[in-house]
Design an enzyme around this catalytic site. Structure first.
Site, PDB file in Angstrom:
ATOM      1  N   PRO A  10       6.760  13.588 -19.585  1.00  0.00           N
ATOM      2  CG  PRO A  10       6.367  13.850 -17.306  1.00  0.00           C
ATOM      3  CD  PRO A  10       5.733  13.333 -18.571  1.00  0.00           C
ATOM      4  CG  ASN A  11      11.673  15.386 -17.059  1.00  0.00           C
ATOM      5  OD1 ASN A  11      12.028  16.554 -17.261  1.00  0.00           O
ATOM      6  ND2 ASN A  11      10.979  15.036 -15.990  1.00  0.00           N
ATOM      7  NE  ARG A  18      14.857  11.882 -17.166  1.00  0.00           N
ATOM      8  CZ  ARG A  18      13.706  11.223 -17.116  1.00  0.00           C
ATOM      9  NH1 ARG A  18      13.125  10.851 -18.251  1.00  0.00           N
ATOM     10  NH2 ARG A  18      13.147  10.941 -15.976  1.00  0.00           N
ATOM     11  CE1 TYR A  23      14.458   6.505 -17.474  1.00  0.00           C
ATOM     12  CE2 TYR A  23      15.788   8.367 -16.728  1.00  0.00           C
ATOM     13  CZ  TYR A  23      14.737   7.484 -16.542  1.00  0.00           C
ATOM     14  OH  TYR A  23      13.969   7.581 -15.412  1.00  0.00           O
ATOM     15  CG  ASN A  77       7.841   6.212 -21.201  1.00  0.00           C
ATOM     16  OD1 ASN A  77       7.479   6.443 -20.046  1.00  0.00           O
ATOM     17  ND2 ASN A  77       9.101   5.967 -21.508  1.00  0.00           N
ATOM     18  CB  ALA A  80       7.686  11.405 -13.350  1.00  0.00           C
ATOM     19  CD  GLU A 101       2.435   2.713 -17.951  1.00  0.00           C
ATOM     20  OE1 GLU A 101       1.243   3.091 -17.922  1.00  0.00           O
ATOM     21  OE2 GLU A 101       3.155   2.655 -16.936  1.00  0.00           O
ATOM     22  CG  HIS A 103       7.782   2.446 -17.848  1.00  0.00           C
ATOM     23  ND1 HIS A 103       7.613   3.777 -17.550  1.00  0.00           N
ATOM     24  CD2 HIS A 103       6.609   1.841 -17.585  1.00  0.00           C
ATOM     25  CE1 HIS A 103       6.377   3.961 -17.107  1.00  0.00           C
ATOM     26  NE2 HIS A 103       5.744   2.800 -17.123  1.00  0.00           N
ATOM     27  NE  ARG A 110      15.278   3.967 -12.394  1.00  0.00           N
ATOM     28  CZ  ARG A 110      14.885   5.064 -13.042  1.00  0.00           C
ATOM     29  NH1 ARG A 110      14.063   4.958 -14.077  1.00  0.00           N
ATOM     30  NH2 ARG A 110      15.316   6.257 -12.658  1.00  0.00           N
TER      31      ARG A 110
HETATM   32  C1  DQA Z   1      10.408   6.063 -17.296  1.00  0.00           C
HETATM   33  C2  DQA Z   1      10.461   5.613 -15.832  1.00  0.00           C
HETATM   34  C3  DQA Z   1       9.871   6.657 -14.904  1.00  0.00           C
HETATM   35  O1  DQA Z   1       9.970   6.225 -13.565  1.00  0.00           O
HETATM   36  C4  DQA Z   1      10.617   7.971 -15.048  1.00  0.00           C
HETATM   37  O2  DQA Z   1      10.042   8.956 -14.246  1.00  0.00           O
HETATM   38  C5  DQA Z   1      10.730   8.416 -16.449  1.00  0.00           C
HETATM   39  C6  DQA Z   1      11.057   7.430 -17.485  1.00  0.00           C
HETATM   40  C7  DQA Z   1      11.112   5.069 -18.231  1.00  0.00           C
HETATM   41  O3  DQA Z   1      10.871   5.152 -19.427  1.00  0.00           O
HETATM   42  O4  DQA Z   1      11.907   4.249 -17.776  1.00  0.00           O
HETATM   43  O5  DQA Z   1      10.636   9.580 -16.763  1.00  0.00           O
HETATM   44  O6  DQA Z   1       9.049   6.134 -17.688  1.00  0.00           O
END
Ligand code: DQA
Length: 150
Positions: A10-11, A18, A23, A77, A80, A101, A103, A110
Site C-alpha cells: 500500500p501507498n 509521497r 521515500y 515491500n 505498512a 523483504e 524497505h 523511524r
Molecule cells: C516502507 C516502510 C513502511 O513503514 C511504510 O509504511 C511504507 C514504506 C519502506 O519502504 O520504507 O509504506 O515499507
C-alpha cells in the site's frame, strides 16, 4: 535465476510524491527502470514481474500464486502491512520460494511502530534503507548466494 516477482504494498504507488524526504523522488515506474538497468549492467538476466496493490487480500492472493514453484525469488515491500499483517506473514510461510523483504527507508531509525516487522518473520532476509537500489540488491544477492553456496 530465471523468474522474480516483486510485490509492492500500500501507498507505494504514490512514490515520487509521497513524503519524498523519506521515500525519495523516484516514481515506482522509475524504481522499476533503475532495477532493470542495474540488472542489465551487472549482466544478471532474469524476468522480473512487478505487482503493486493497496489491498491486503490481493497481496495474499498474489503470494499464493507462487505455490506452483515456478518463481525463483519473491522480493516484497509490504509497506505498512509489514508492521501489522499476520495474513501476509502466513501466506509467506506457506510458500517455499526464496523471499527477501525490502524497505526503501531505514525503518529502525523511524517511529517505534515501524521497528516490528511481522512479515519479515516469513522472509529469508531484510534489506532496508537503500532506497530504490534495495530491489536490485535483493535480486543480485540471491544470484550471488546461489553462486557461492556449496
Ligand atoms: C516502507 C516502510 C513502511 O513503514 C511504510 O509504511 C511504507 C514504506 C519502506 O519502504 O520504507 O509504506 O515499507
Amino acid at each position: 535465476m530465471n523468474k522474480v516477482l516483486v510485490i509492492n504494498g500500500p501507498n507505494l504507488n504514490l512514490l515520487g510524491t509521497r513524503e519524498p524526504e523519506i521515500y525519495g523522488e523516484h516514481t515506482l515506474a522509475e524504481v522499476e527502470a533503475i532495477t532493470l538497468k542495474l540488472l542489465k549492467k551487472n549482466e544478471i538476466s532474469c524476468t522480473v514481474e512487478w505487482f503493486q496493490s493497496n489491498s491486503e487480500s490481493e497481496i495474499v492472493d498474489k503470494i499464493q500464486t507462487l505455490a506452483n514453484g515456478k518463481t525463483d525469488l519473491l522480493v516484497i515491500n509490504p509497506g505498512a502491512y509489514s508492521h501489522t499483517s499476520v495474513a501476509i506473514l502466513d501466506a509467506l510461510k506457506s510458500i517455499s520460494t526464496a523471499k527477501i523483504e525490502v524497505h526503501l527507508s531505514h525503518t529502525l531509525k523511524r517511529e517505534e511502530f515501524r521497528h516490528k516487522k511481522l512479515t519479515a518473520l516469513g522472509c529469508d532476509a531484510v534489506i532496508e534503507g537503500l532506497g530504490p537500489v534495495g530491489y536490485f540488491t535483493a535480486i543480485s544477492s540471491q544470484v550471488y548466494k546461489r553462486k557461492f553456496t556449496k
